[in-house]
Design an enzyme around this catalytic site. Structure first.
Site, short mmCIF file in Angstrom:
data_model
loop_
_atom_site.label_atom_id
_atom_site.label_comp_id
_atom_site.label_asym_id
_atom_site.label_seq_id
_atom_site.Cartn_x
_atom_site.Cartn_y
_atom_site.Cartn_z
N ASP A 156 15.51 100.50 76.88
CA ASP A 156 17.09 101.03 77.22
C ASP A 156 17.46 99.87 78.53
OD1 ASP A 156 17.30 103.58 76.31
OD2 ASP A 156 15.74 104.65 77.77
N LYS B 9 16.14 109.86 85.74
CA LYS B 9 17.30 109.77 85.45
C LYS B 9 15.85 110.83 84.53
CE LYS B 9 19.37 109.17 80.96
NZ LYS B 9 18.46 109.60 79.39
N ASN B 10 15.07 109.44 83.26
CA ASN B 10 14.48 110.98 82.91
C ASN B 10 13.09 111.52 82.98
OD1 ASN B 10 16.15 109.56 80.25
ND2 ASN B 10 15.37 107.53 80.25
N ARG C 28 26.55 109.65 82.96
CA ARG C 28 25.66 110.87 82.37
C ARG C 28 23.71 110.27 82.94
NH1 ARG C 28 24.34 110.02 77.51
NH2 ARG C 28 22.54 110.27 77.93
N CYS D 275 23.71 110.95 73.73
CA CYS D 275 23.72 109.10 73.57
C CYS D 275 23.89 109.44 71.35
CB CYS D 275 23.00 107.84 73.97
SG CYS D 275 23.39 108.00 75.23
N ARG E 283 18.40 110.34 65.14
CA ARG E 283 18.22 110.43 66.48
C ARG E 283 16.83 112.31 66.18
NH1 ARG E 283 19.68 108.70 72.55
NH2 ARG E 283 17.61 109.75 72.81
N1 EPU Z 1 11.24 109.73 66.88
C1 EPU Z 1 10.79 110.57 65.40
N2 EPU Z 1 10.33 111.59 65.99
C2 EPU Z 1 10.64 112.47 66.37
C3 EPU Z 1 10.80 112.00 67.81
C4 EPU Z 1 11.24 109.92 68.00
O1 EPU Z 1 10.29 109.23 64.29
O2 EPU Z 1 10.50 113.58 66.47
C5 EPU Z 1 11.21 108.30 66.31
C6 EPU Z 1 12.74 107.71 67.09
O3 EPU Z 1 13.97 108.29 66.00
C7 EPU Z 1 12.93 106.38 68.22
C8 EPU Z 1 11.13 106.57 68.71
O4 EPU Z 1 10.42 107.99 67.68
O5 EPU Z 1 12.67 105.51 66.85
C9 EPU Z 1 11.39 107.26 70.05
O6 EPU Z 1 11.58 107.74 70.23
P1 EPU Z 1 11.81 108.85 71.65
O7 EPU Z 1 11.62 110.27 71.24
O8 EPU Z 1 10.66 107.73 72.38
O9 EPU Z 1 12.98 108.19 72.12
P2 EPU Z 1 13.47 110.56 72.77
O10 EPU Z 1 12.31 111.05 73.74
O11 EPU Z 1 14.56 111.20 72.25
C10 EPU Z 1 13.91 108.85 75.26
C11 EPU Z 1 14.73 109.24 76.42
C12 EPU Z 1 15.97 107.28 75.61
C13 EPU Z 1 14.94 106.05 75.26
C14 EPU Z 1 13.42 106.99 74.69
C15 EPU Z 1 12.89 104.89 74.54
C16 EPU Z 1 15.16 110.62 77.40
C17 EPU Z 1 15.89 111.61 78.46
N3 EPU Z 1 15.83 109.67 76.30
O12 EPU Z 1 14.49 109.49 74.39
O13 EPU Z 1 17.00 107.27 77.24
O14 EPU Z 1 15.37 105.27 74.64
O15 EPU Z 1 12.83 107.35 75.23
O16 EPU Z 1 12.92 105.10 75.31
O17 EPU Z 1 14.04 110.52 77.65
C18 EPU Z 1 18.50 106.59 77.71
O18 EPU Z 1 18.50 107.24 78.84
O19 EPU Z 1 20.05 105.55 77.59
C19 EPU Z 1 17.65 107.04 77.03
C20 EPU Z 1 18.31 106.83 75.40
#
Ligand code: EPU
Length: 430
Positions: free
Chosen positions: A306, A22-23, A398, A117, A122
């Site tokens: 995850d 997915k990701n 999803r 989610c 976020r």
């Molecule tokens: N963070 C910040 N600022 C930002 C972005 C992130 O402080 O601008 C913080 C977040 O609050 C969090 C950490 O950095 O504490 C990590 O967040 P990240 O940006 O890595 O998460 P994401 O890219 O929004 C993706 C996956 C998530 C998964 C996370 C961590 C996708 C679409 N989503 O989210 O997947 O939990 O990386 O591995 O790739 C899922 O598949 O169920 C899911 C939630």
């Protein structure tokens, strides 16, 4: 809205095929925007997040042909818009990848702040930092549209304050066609970051070092179409591994990259699970009561957040006291309330959950509060005595392809009903 019902108690047995990640898919599909050409992408999972991304690409003007169940041919040369409304982004967290992709293609992106989610706040400050470092102006309008513009994107060094998957991907998307060299420091290293880099390079980009802390991107003027196959889903595979182990089953999990599963495999082995790795499959077998363990989630190659809810659910019935430290998201333990109503004994204190293993769980009416919480509820239902009803399963749709069909093929007594159908319907009747 659908519900999933499970009569617990069956050990999972047999073989299951893992779908595309997915990701990775939700990053690679918007990346096609950068290539004004035709791309054929294989191993795309049939999940609602992907359907939503395809709808957005179509709305932007792409010509899309579904070649078969998992293959799409997408012509992005006809895309003529850089505006995406909240209607389209509200259910899809990954719609934020449209910022980087549209900015890279048009020098402009006008995309609503995404939904997704709902397990905690976020932030996207690191995404914004990346765009600004490359020379873009970012403005949040009153309608929660993020308006990003750049006369020219210029390669630069982006140093992330936190390791972020999404910000790393967005920086890569915005930088591949920027002028000069971009260096991303403190980059995320997840398998889907590497997959996106491979995809971009197949389209003619010059991205080096993906999978390490430092990614170097030499901007190119032009990207062309290509044919590409997405990697298997690490988290879907991990979910089936944990479900097999928790139910004391014997399952061969096929179409995986065992290296991507290492942190999950190691913890399962620590709990007493037998795992045999093959080239592109893993065999999972568990007998007797499993042992407790301590886990801290962290960015790849650490234990993935995850997989946290699924693992906590398994640990709820393991011997002794286990600890789960959630280090990635501020609070991702909402689902524990459902487990405790099923008879688990789990307390949380900030980012730590303390899990006292119990002998049994009992079926209950619970909800999939988010995608991975939903996966955890399925595992809980498989373990519980009696019937478990899971509501809000659109969250599960999803990210898991045919979740009911796959678990049923392994011997689970699981079925799906529509909201207005009496829930006493038995599996065979559906
Ligand atoms: N963070 C910040 N600022 C930002 C972005 C992130 O402080 O601008 C913080 C977040 O609050 C969090 C950490 O950095 O504490 C990590 O967040 P990240 O940006 O890595 O998460 P994401 O890219 O929004 C993706 C996956 C998530 C998964 C996370 C961590 C996708 C679409 N989503 O989210 O997947 O939990 O990386 O591995 O790739 C899922 O598949 O169920 C899911 C939630």
């Amino acid at each position: 809205m659908s519900k999933i019902l499970i009569n617990g108690g069956n050990s999972l047995k047999g073989e299951v095929n893992i779908s595309g990640a997915k990701n990775a898919a939700v990053a690679i599909l918007p990346a096609i925007i950068l290539a004004q050409d035709v791309c054929v992408v294989e191993n795309i999972p049939s999940i609602s997040d992907v359907e939503m991304m395809i709808r957005i690409l179509h709305q932007l003007g792409a010509k899309i042909k579904k070649v078969d169940d998992t293959t799409y041919e997408i012509d992005s040369s006809t895309i003529d818009s850089y505006v995406v409304s909240y209607e389209m982004t509200k259910r899809l967290r990954a719609s934020y990848y449209l910022y980087g992709a549209l900015l890279g293609r048009f020098g402009r992106a006008n995309v609503a702040i995404p939904g997704g989610c709902p397990f905690c706040v976020r932030p996207i400050d690191q995404h914004v930092k990346a765009f600004e470092t490359l020379g873009a102006q970012v403005n949040l309008s009153e309608q929660s549209m993020l308006e990003i513009t750049a006369n020219e994107l210029i390669g630069s060094t982006i140093f992330f304050d936190v390791v972020s998957v999404g910000a790393t991907i967005n920086a890569m998307l915005a930088a591949v066609k920027a002028k000069g060299v971009t260096i991303i420091e403190n980059a995320a290293k997840e398998p889907h970051i590497v997959d996106l880099a491979n995809f971009l390079n197949t389209m003619g980009a010059d991205v080096r070092g993906a999978g390490t802390d430092t990614i170097k991107i030499y901007g190119v003027e032009y990207l062309h179409g290509c044919t590409y196959s997405i990697i298997p889903d690490q988290i879907e595979a991990g979910t089936f591994m944990v479900a097999a182990a928790a139910t004391k089953g014997e399952v061969l999990i096929k179409n995986v990259i065992p290296k991507h599963l290492e942190s999950i495999t190691k913890k399962l082995v620590e709990c007493g699970v037998d795992i045999v790795e093959f080239d592109d499959s893993v065999f999972v077998r568990a007998k007797g009561r499993l042992k407790n363990c301590k886990i801290k989630t962290s960015p790849h190659p650490g234990f993935p957040t995850d997989m946290q809810p699924q693992f906590v659910t398994m640990l709820a019935m393991c011997e002794g006291t286990s600890h789960m430290h959630e280090n990635v998201w501020e609070y991702r333990f909402q689902y524990i309330e459902h487990l405790n109503r099923m008879g688990a004994n789990i307390t949380t204190n900030g980012s730590i959950a303390v899990i006292e293993g119990v002998e049994e769980l009992k079926g209950a009416i619970v909800a999939a509060d988010d995608l991975r919480a939903g996966a955890a509820m399925i595992i809980a239902g498989l373990l519980a005595e009696g019937t478990t009803t899971i509501e809000n399963v659109d969250h599960i749709d999803r990210g898991y392809v045919d979740v009911v069909g796959k678990f049923r093929s392994l011997g689970a007594d699981i079925w799906r009903v529509e909201e207005d159908t009496p829930t006493v319907l038995k599996a065979e009747a559906v």
